[in-house]
Design a protein around this motif. Structure first.
Motif, PDB file in Angstrom:
ATOM      1  N   LYS A  87      -2.172  10.978   2.064  1.00  0.00           N
ATOM      2  CA  LYS A  87      -1.595  10.826   0.742  1.00  0.00           C
ATOM      3  C   LYS A  87      -1.068  12.161   0.228  1.00  0.00           C
ATOM      4  O   LYS A  87      -1.809  13.135   0.107  1.00  0.00           O
ATOM      5  CB  LYS A  87      -2.667  10.286  -0.216  1.00  0.00           C
ATOM      6  N   ASN A  88       0.233  12.203  -0.072  1.00  0.00           N
ATOM      7  CA  ASN A  88       0.873  13.396  -0.638  1.00  0.00           C
ATOM      8  C   ASN A  88       1.508  13.115  -1.997  1.00  0.00           C
ATOM      9  O   ASN A  88       1.669  14.027  -2.806  1.00  0.00           O
ATOM     10  CB  ASN A  88       1.950  13.928   0.313  1.00  0.00           C
ATOM     11  N   ILE A  89       1.904  11.861  -2.231  1.00  0.00           N
ATOM     12  CA  ILE A  89       2.522  11.475  -3.496  1.00  0.00           C
ATOM     13  C   ILE A  89       1.418  11.374  -4.562  1.00  0.00           C
ATOM     14  O   ILE A  89       0.433  10.669  -4.359  1.00  0.00           O
ATOM     15  CB  ILE A  89       3.252  10.122  -3.372  1.00  0.00           C
ATOM     16  N   PRO A  90       1.558  12.065  -5.684  1.00  0.00           N
ATOM     17  CA  PRO A  90       0.520  12.017  -6.720  1.00  0.00           C
ATOM     18  C   PRO A  90       0.276  10.597  -7.227  1.00  0.00           C
ATOM     19  O   PRO A  90       1.199   9.781  -7.298  1.00  0.00           O
ATOM     20  CB  PRO A  90       1.092  12.904  -7.828  1.00  0.00           C
ATOM     21  N   LEU A  91      -0.986  10.324  -7.588  1.00  0.00           N
ATOM     22  CA  LEU A  91      -1.375   9.012  -8.085  1.00  0.00           C
ATOM     23  C   LEU A  91      -1.073   8.871  -9.570  1.00  0.00           C
ATOM     24  O   LEU A  91      -1.068   9.857 -10.314  1.00  0.00           O
ATOM     25  CB  LEU A  91      -2.875   8.789  -7.856  1.00  0.00           C
ATOM     26  N   ALA A  92      -0.826   7.619  -9.997  1.00  0.00           N
ATOM     27  CA  ALA A  92      -0.616   7.295 -11.412  1.00  0.00           C
ATOM     28  C   ALA A  92       0.404   8.228 -12.056  1.00  0.00           C
ATOM     29  O   ALA A  92       0.214   8.740 -13.152  1.00  0.00           O
ATOM     30  CB  ALA A  92      -1.943   7.337 -12.180  1.00  0.00           C
ATOM     31  N   ALA A  93       1.507   8.444 -11.328  1.00  0.00           N
ATOM     32  CA  ALA A  93       2.510   9.412 -11.764  1.00  0.00           C
ATOM     33  C   ALA A  93       3.855   8.777 -12.095  1.00  0.00           C
ATOM     34  O   ALA A  93       4.775   9.459 -12.545  1.00  0.00           O
ATOM     35  CB  ALA A  93       2.715  10.469 -10.674  1.00  0.00           C
ATOM     36  N   GLY A  94       4.013   7.470 -11.845  1.00  0.00           N
ATOM     37  CA  GLY A  94       5.310   6.833 -12.039  1.00  0.00           C
ATOM     38  C   GLY A  94       6.262   7.089 -10.891  1.00  0.00           C
ATOM     39  O   GLY A  94       7.477   6.956 -11.041  1.00  0.00           O
ATOM     40  N   LEU A  95       5.714   7.442  -9.717  1.00  0.00           N
ATOM     41  CA  LEU A  95       6.534   7.781  -8.546  1.00  0.00           C
ATOM     42  C   LEU A  95       6.490   6.699  -7.460  1.00  0.00           C
ATOM     43  O   LEU A  95       7.129   6.846  -6.415  1.00  0.00           O
ATOM     44  CB  LEU A  95       6.075   9.119  -7.964  1.00  0.00           C
ATOM     45  N   GLY A  96       5.732   5.640  -7.696  1.00  0.00           N
ATOM     46  CA  GLY A  96       5.735   4.503  -6.785  1.00  0.00           C
ATOM     47  C   GLY A  96       5.028   4.709  -5.469  1.00  0.00           C
ATOM     48  O   GLY A  96       5.270   3.961  -4.523  1.00  0.00           O
ATOM     49  N   GLY A  97       4.136   5.679  -5.383  1.00  0.00           N
ATOM     50  CA  GLY A  97       3.486   5.977  -4.110  1.00  0.00           C
ATOM     51  C   GLY A  97       2.680   4.822  -3.552  1.00  0.00           C
ATOM     52  O   GLY A  97       2.757   4.501  -2.363  1.00  0.00           O
ATOM     53  N   GLY A  98       1.909   4.149  -4.403  1.00  0.00           N
ATOM     54  CA  GLY A  98       1.116   3.021  -3.947  1.00  0.00           C
ATOM     55  C   GLY A  98       1.978   1.861  -3.482  1.00  0.00           C
ATOM     56  O   GLY A  98       1.694   1.216  -2.465  1.00  0.00           O
ATOM     57  N   SER A  99       3.055   1.600  -4.210  1.00  0.00           N
ATOM     58  CA  SER A  99       3.969   0.516  -3.836  1.00  0.00           C
ATOM     59  C   SER A  99       4.690   0.825  -2.534  1.00  0.00           C
ATOM     60  O   SER A  99       4.908  -0.059  -1.705  1.00  0.00           O
ATOM     61  CB  SER A  99       4.991   0.287  -4.958  1.00  0.00           C
ATOM     62  N   SER A 100       5.061   2.077  -2.348  1.00  0.00           N
ATOM     63  CA  SER A 100       5.711   2.492  -1.104  1.00  0.00           C
ATOM     64  C   SER A 100       4.775   2.296   0.082  1.00  0.00           C
ATOM     65  O   SER A 100       5.171   1.770   1.137  1.00  0.00           O
ATOM     66  CB  SER A 100       6.135   3.960  -1.222  1.00  0.00           C
ATOM     67  N   ASP A 101       3.514   2.684  -0.081  1.00  0.00           N
ATOM     68  CA  ASP A 101       2.518   2.504   0.986  1.00  0.00           C
ATOM     69  C   ASP A 101       2.299   1.018   1.281  1.00  0.00           C
ATOM     70  O   ASP A 101       2.163   0.612   2.437  1.00  0.00           O
ATOM     71  CB  ASP A 101       1.194   3.152   0.586  1.00  0.00           C
ATOM     72  N   ALA A 102       2.259   0.196   0.231  1.00  0.00           N
ATOM     73  CA  ALA A 102       2.055  -1.241   0.415  1.00  0.00           C
ATOM     74  C   ALA A 102       3.242  -1.866   1.151  1.00  0.00           C
ATOM     75  O   ALA A 102       3.063  -2.727   2.016  1.00  0.00           O
ATOM     76  CB  ALA A 102       1.852  -1.918  -0.936  1.00  0.00           C
ATOM     77  N   ALA A 103       4.455  -1.440   0.801  1.00  0.00           N
ATOM     78  CA  ALA A 103       5.649  -1.962   1.482  1.00  0.00           C
ATOM     79  C   ALA A 103       5.607  -1.626   2.963  1.00  0.00           C
ATOM     80  O   ALA A 103       5.899  -2.482   3.823  1.00  0.00           O
ATOM     81  CB  ALA A 103       6.905  -1.390   0.838  1.00  0.00           C
ATOM     82  N   ALA A 104       5.256  -0.393   3.288  1.00  0.00           N
ATOM     83  CA  ALA A 104       5.165   0.017   4.692  1.00  0.00           C
ATOM     84  C   ALA A 104       4.100  -0.795   5.422  1.00  0.00           C
ATOM     85  O   ALA A 104       4.269  -1.159   6.594  1.00  0.00           O
ATOM     86  CB  ALA A 104       4.851   1.508   4.786  1.00  0.00           C
TER      87      ALA A 104
END
Length: 288
Positions: A87-104
């Motif tokens: 994990k490199n994308i900050p959490l709860a930041a409005g950057l979609g990191g969790g959604s990106s991981d889920a899509a992958a």
């Protein structure tokens, strides 16, 4: 077989809240841009679902696990997978990191488990987990999203610019941001005007058209986010805005020298900061 994947973050260049829905969600118009800040995931077959990560989060809150479990449920497969997440994308930041991981996760396990679902079928599975998942599944790095964020229209983005993305030492959940908005709504943005600026070649036009309806109420509740935006503007950014529901703020510059200088200013003030470019990918399978 193992799959190694990069999953990219996003920023919202434009976000207008159109209406609140009977189900509690909101209809929006938003222009999403993938950026070259990414997490890395590795997928391999296993007897059960296993998640290994460099950050600690309960499985019930882990979108990677929830996406894998949802795909299992939808297809009836009995396979498992070993999933390693850096994990490199900050959490709860409005950057979609969790959604990106889920899509992958949906894309890769669909391939690894040979479930052969279409992209639209994967979007239906992902939609209850997060509205931004559709964007990352769509593989279009610049897109207009409508509805709850799941109606996507590809956009051309011809402008070359640099970004600084910075985050304070706290996050803001999407639910909280929209609750704050509902107490103080505003609808000043015109998405058609903004999408026209993307097709041109002017960084200043994009910067002047930045709009986020969630920004004002969230900044009123969290003054530190407002101070971060002010820092960017004072340091010479062409434009700056909170991304999505926050708490991250991004700034636009014309060159990497200015971007690095402004990022250094944010770092001195204790913010987490990155110098970035727009990405050509939402999800990229790097190795099989």
């Amino acid at each position: 077989m193992a799959l190694l994947v990069k999953t990219y973050a996003k920023i919202n260049l434009f976000l207008n809240v159109v209406s609140q829905r009977p189900d509690g969600y909101h209809n929006i118009e938003t222009v999403l841009q993938a950026i070259d800040l990414f997490d890395q995931l590795q997928f391999s077959l296993s007897d059960a679902l296993q998640i290994q990560s460099n950050f600690d989060i309960a499985l019930k809150d882990n979108l990677v696990y929830k996406a894998a479990a949802a795909l299992q449920l939808a297809t009836g497969v009995t396979f498992g997978a070993c999933i390693k997440l850096e994990k490199n994308i900050p959490l709860a930041a409005g950057l979609g990191g969790g959604s990106s991981d889920a899509a992958a996760t949906l894309l890769c396990l669909n391939k690894l488990w040979e479930t052969n679902l279409s992209l639209e079928e994967l979007k239906k599975i992902g939609s209850p987990l997060g509205a931004d998942i559709a964007f990352f599944l769509g593989k279009q790095p610049t897109a207009l999203a409508k509805g709850i964020g799941d109606e996507l229209f590809s956009l051309s983005q011809n402008v070359d610019f640099w970004l600084i993305v910075a985050k304070p030492d706290f996050g803001v959940s999407a639910r909280e941001a929209y609750d704050l908005y509902d107490k103080n709504p505003n609808k000043d943005g015109l998405v058609d005007n903004f999408t026209k600026s993307l097709a041109g070649s002017s960084v200043s036009k994009i910067a002047s058209g930045l709009y986020n309806a969630l920004e004002k109420p969230v900044m009123e509740a969290y003054p530190k986010i407002k101070k971060l935006k002010e820092l960017f503007i004072k340091a010479g950014a062409i434009g700056a805005q909170m991304s999505g529901s926050g708490s991250a703020v991004f700034a636009i510059t014309q060159n990497n020298v200015d971007a690095q200088r402004i990022a250094d200013e944010a770092l001195k003030k204790g913010y987490q900061a990155f110098v970035l470019r727009p990405s050509n990918y939402t999800v990229k399978i790097c190795q099989t």
